[in-house]
Design a protein around this motif. Structure first.
Motif, PDB file in Angstrom:
ATOM      1  N   SER A   1       0.847  -1.183   0.000  1.00 37.40           N
ATOM      2  CA  SER A   1       0.000   0.000   0.000  1.00 37.40           C
ATOM      3  C   SER A   1       0.884   1.234   0.000  1.00 37.40           C
ATOM      4  O   SER A   1       2.039   1.202   0.423  1.00 37.40           O
ATOM      5  N   PRO A   2       0.354   2.373  -0.464  1.00 37.85           N
ATOM      6  CA  PRO A   2       1.167   3.600  -0.475  1.00 37.85           C
ATOM      7  C   PRO A   2       1.614   4.019   0.917  1.00 37.85           C
ATOM      8  O   PRO A   2       2.647   4.638   1.085  1.00 37.85           O
ATOM      9  N   ASP A   3       0.878   3.620   1.939  1.00 33.66           N
ATOM     10  CA  ASP A   3       1.209   3.990   3.313  1.00 33.66           C
ATOM     11  C   ASP A   3       2.281   3.089   3.919  1.00 33.66           C
ATOM     12  O   ASP A   3       2.785   3.388   4.999  1.00 33.66           O
ATOM     13  N   SER A   4       2.649   2.004   3.246  1.00 34.33           N
ATOM     14  CA  SER A   4       3.574   1.055   3.840  1.00 34.33           C
ATOM     15  C   SER A   4       5.024   1.524   3.787  1.00 34.33           C
ATOM     16  O   SER A   4       5.886   0.953   4.438  1.00 34.33           O
ATOM     17  N   GLY A   5       5.297   2.518   2.991  1.00 30.44           N
ATOM     18  CA  GLY A   5       6.659   3.013   2.872  1.00 30.44           C
ATOM     19  C   GLY A   5       7.513   2.202   1.927  1.00 30.44           C
ATOM     20  O   GLY A   5       8.704   2.446   1.792  1.00 30.44           O
TER      21      GLY A   5
ATOM     22  N   ARG B   1      10.554   3.472  -0.868  1.00 31.27           N
ATOM     23  CA  ARG B   1      11.092   4.800  -0.531  1.00 31.27           C
ATOM     24  C   ARG B   1      12.575   4.737  -0.333  1.00 31.27           C
ATOM     25  O   ARG B   1      13.220   3.920   0.079  1.00 31.27           O
TER      26      ARG B   1
END
Length: 104
Positions: free
Chosen positions: A97-101, A104
């Motif tokens: 998910s985009p929130d999982s990092g 990055r």
């Protein structure tokens, strides 16, 4: 890449309509067979009888054959839809998910 989507509820809705039509087909088939049998009784042993018998012999397998083919297509459509849903769920489970990092 092109986009496509299968809406499982839409597939189920179409197949429910097909099932309804298949039921109608069975009742109409019974009516045709009854009429053909009545015709055989009406013509007795006249010259028309062999033709009616040939028609009836050929017709008796037509609708059951259609029924089998439609039923097989129904099963295949449901199986393909379920495979799509399962693959979609599997891909979603493996995609961060985009929130999982991730990344990055």
């Amino acid at each position: 890449m092109s986009r496509y989507a299968i809406e499982p509820g839409g597939v189920a809705s179409v197949l429910a309509g097909v099932d309804s039509d298949l039921g109608d087909l069975a009742s109409h088939d019974a009516a045709v067979l009854a009429a053909a049998e009545a015709s055989l009784a009406a013509v007795g042993s006249s010259k028309a009888r062999p033709g009616l018998e040939r028609f009836l012999d050929a017709y008796r397998t037509t609708v059951p054959g259609l029924h089998e083919g439609i039923t097989a297509a129904h099963v295949a459509a449901m199986s393909a839809t379920q495979a799509y849903v399962d693959a979609d769920a599997e891909m979603a489970a493996k995609t961060p998910s985009p929130d999982s990092g991730a990344g990055r």
